[in-house]
Design an enzyme around this catalytic site. Structure first.
Site, mmCIF file in Angstrom:
data_model
loop_
_atom_site.group_PDB
_atom_site.id
_atom_site.type_symbol
_atom_site.label_atom_id
_atom_site.label_comp_id
_atom_site.label_asym_id
_atom_site.label_seq_id
_atom_site.Cartn_x
_atom_site.Cartn_y
_atom_site.Cartn_z
ATOM 1 N N LYS B 76 0.863 -1.185 0.000
ATOM 2 C CA LYS B 76 0.000 0.000 0.000
ATOM 3 C C LYS B 76 0.898 1.234 0.000
ATOM 4 C CE LYS B 76 -4.003 1.899 2.527
ATOM 5 N NZ LYS B 76 -4.984 1.658 3.606
ATOM 6 N N SER B 151 -9.846 2.004 2.307
ATOM 7 C CA SER B 151 -8.834 2.763 1.592
ATOM 8 C C SER B 151 -7.791 1.895 0.877
ATOM 9 C CB SER B 151 -8.133 3.700 2.562
ATOM 10 O OG SER B 151 -7.401 2.973 3.522
ATOM 11 N N SER B 175 -10.472 -0.588 6.342
ATOM 12 C CA SER B 175 -9.773 -0.315 5.080
ATOM 13 C C SER B 175 -9.060 -1.499 4.424
ATOM 14 C CB SER B 175 -8.763 0.815 5.282
ATOM 15 O OG SER B 175 -9.430 2.047 5.256
#
Lengths: 95, 489
Positions: B76, B151, B175
């Protein structure tokens, strides 16, 4: 709760932002909606309840306090928007 | 091929690391779902070179104990990797190159894994559609008109599209689990403190947890076994190592398992009918396999989202004060004074959702409102936590939907330029099943449990007791074995 222009400007200061008038108008309305939703929390009976700021009671696992080398100055300065060989450069702060 | 199979083949000499990583690099270049964020020039050559040197080390007998040696992985875009871009998918950090590795990056490299690139996310992890990213939305591999979720949208989409076998995500209120559900993959947020957060851009430090996204439970377990464990650089990281691949019982069965179902979670207005049916069917799967199912009323449900938003925005507004335009990141060219450097850089560097949450955070922490909002939210957190403690005296796991609806249409929360007011609350309500888990620091995993009429994946969330992560993974594996591959990739 009503969010007036004054309160939005106050929060803008606290948040260290410089918002456009359009953004302020949008945020005034957004914040009012969000706050109207979250203020239900006021109805919760929390008499005598200890506030919990961390998921577990044992917050910190401490290591031995031993001095070790950190980052070289060159690395710390690597991403600075403005710098010289040894420091960050900012606009003059004293007239 | 699963990540574990890739590694086994590499170690057996049947597959070269270079051949395993090349399709991932091609996918990064093509970026069909916008799952990857930009890389520096010469990136492909550098990764291929690393692949060659890794191959030599594997051939020389290194990494025999690593279950994932030679396996490509994506990070990420909030995970620091030395000399590589890490931006939190924000304009604020465009061009920022980390000068150190996050602890998990060291662990990943020590396990002989190969990092392919960075994965798109909502700006600084603030969002649930990946549309707040400076690099634009990630499209859902199951339907290009739908979001991948957020996210960790890039992480889930890249794994779902088989662009990479494994990805790192982070989870503050859902997320990892929500995009995993939207994209039909497995995503786990482990117990708070089991994986180091050192070098991972902070959103809300008492809620943030790093975790794994994979195409199946075993791969997810393997990755967690690699990245978990104590870290002297993160004092909130617990000292014991709760993930040991050998002790995850892959032959665990569901017989006799005590399973709690929060009835009121399945009765909320926002819950989609098809998700309710799918999750009800999953509960029946547990029952048929011998689990003892008991319904209960989850107390405090209406306070979960308010408490979560108050605490996460408060911590976020505080954490984000470091983005000041001085030491790194974006600096406004218009700024003439020091104060203008701060204010203009932040205003030009942050997107609207981040500004909105900073403002909410400033509000709930401000004099006169602190007790009514922030302190109250922390008290609600204590009550939510205590409630879970009681529930886990009775249950082994709790089952819920991961999300109330399947993947949103792109821009469904936005008007012309900004997220519409009505959409904000809709987006925030999407965290209804996931956020309380972060407030209590519990582990939870989302596993695919079906698809809706449009073929969009549905996720089942299995919540476990704190530090019972291995047991949770065993149970998830047992469910996966029975339910089979319910979502076609």
């Amino acid at each position: 709760m009503k969010f007036n222009h004054e309160l939005v400007s106050y929060l803008e200061d606290l948040s260290c932002l410089a918002l456009s008038e359009d953004e302020k108008a949008t945020l005034q309305s957004d914040l009012e909606k969000i706050l109207n939703h979250i203020q239900i929390i006021d109805k919760l009976d929390t008499e005598g309840v200890i506030p919990r700021s961390h998921p577990f009671d044992n917050v910190n696992a401490f290591r031995e306090d031993v001095v070790v080398s950190s980052f070289d100055r060159e690395l710390i300065l690597k991403n600075a928007p403005e710098k010289n060989d040894e420091m960050f450069i900012v606009p003059k702060t004293v007239e | 091929m699963s990540a574990l199979e890739i590694s086994a083949k590499i170690k057996a000499g049947e597959l070269k690391v270079v051949d395993a990583v090349r399709p991932c690099l091609d996918a990064l270049k093509e970026n069909r779902h916008n799952a990857f964020t930009p890389v520096k020039t010469g990136h492909e050559e550098r990764v291929l070179k690393k692949a060659e040197s890794l191959q030599k080390r594997i051939d020389a007998g290194e990494f025999v104990d690593s279950p994932l040696a030679g396996v490509p992985i994506g990070l990420k875009d909030n995970v620091s990797q030395i000399n590589e871009l890490v931006t939190g998918s924000s304009k604020m950090l465009t061009g920022y190159e980390s000068v150190f590795n996050a602890t998990i990056v060291d662990k990943i490299e020590q396990a002989g894994m190969l990092i392919v690139g960075k994965l798109n996310m909502d700006e600084f992890a603030m969002g649930s559609t990946n549309e707040t990213s400076f690099y634009g939305a990630v499209t859902n591999p199951h339907n290009n008109d739908r979001v991948a979720g957020g996210s960790s949208g890039g992480s889930a989409a890249a794994v779902a599209a088989k662009e990479i076998p494994l990805a790192i995500g982070s989870d503050t209120g859902g997320s990892i689990r929500q995009p995993s559900a939207f994209c039909g993959v497995v995503g786990m947020k482990p117990t708070y403190g089991t994986v180091s957060r050192y070098g991972v851009l902070a959103f809300a430090s008492s809620l943030d947890q790093v975790g794994a996204i994979a195409s199946n439970v075993s791969d997810c377990s393997a990755l967690l076994s690699v990245i978990s464990g104590e870290d002297k650089l993160d004092s909130t990281c617990v000292t014991k190592k709760p993930f040991c691949l050998e002790t995850i019982d892959e032959s665990a069965n569901l017989s006799g398992l005590k399973v709690g179902i929060p009835r009121n979670f399945l009765d909320v207005d926002v819950l989609d009918k098809e998700i309710k049916e799918s999750v009800t069917a999953a509960i029946e799967t547990f029952r048929t396999a011998g689990a003892i199912i008991e319904e209960f009323e989850m107390p405090l449900m209406e306070y979960i989202i308010p408490a979560y938003y108050i605490i996460s925005c408060a911590e976020g507004s505080s954490n984000f004060s470091k983005y000041d335009g001085l030491k790194y990141g974006y600096r406004s060219e218009k700024a003439k004074t020091l104060n203008e450097v701060y204010r203009l850089s932040r205003s030009e560097g942050f997107g609207m959702e981040v500004k909105r949450r900073i403002m909410v955070g400033s509000f709930v922490l401000s004099s006169g409102y602190y007790d009514a909002y922030y302190k109250k939210a922390l008290q609600a957190r204590e009550l939510i936590k205590n409630n879970y403690l009681k529930l886990f005296e009775k249950f082994d796991v709790i089952l819920t939907p991961t999300t109330p609806i399947t993947a949103y249409k792109l821009k469904s929360h936005q008007t012309e330029s900004e997220i519409a007011n009505v959409g904000i609350m809709k987006m925030y309500m999407g965290d209804i099943y996931t956020a309380s888990v972060n407030l209590a620091g519990l582990p939870a995993i989302s596993v695919p449990c079906g698809v809706d009429g449009e073929g969009l994946p549905i996720g089942l969330q299995i919540i476990g007791d704190s530090f019972a992560d291995e047991k949770l993974l065993g149970i998830a594996k047992a469910y996966e074995n029975i339910a089979g591959s319910v979502v076609k990739a």
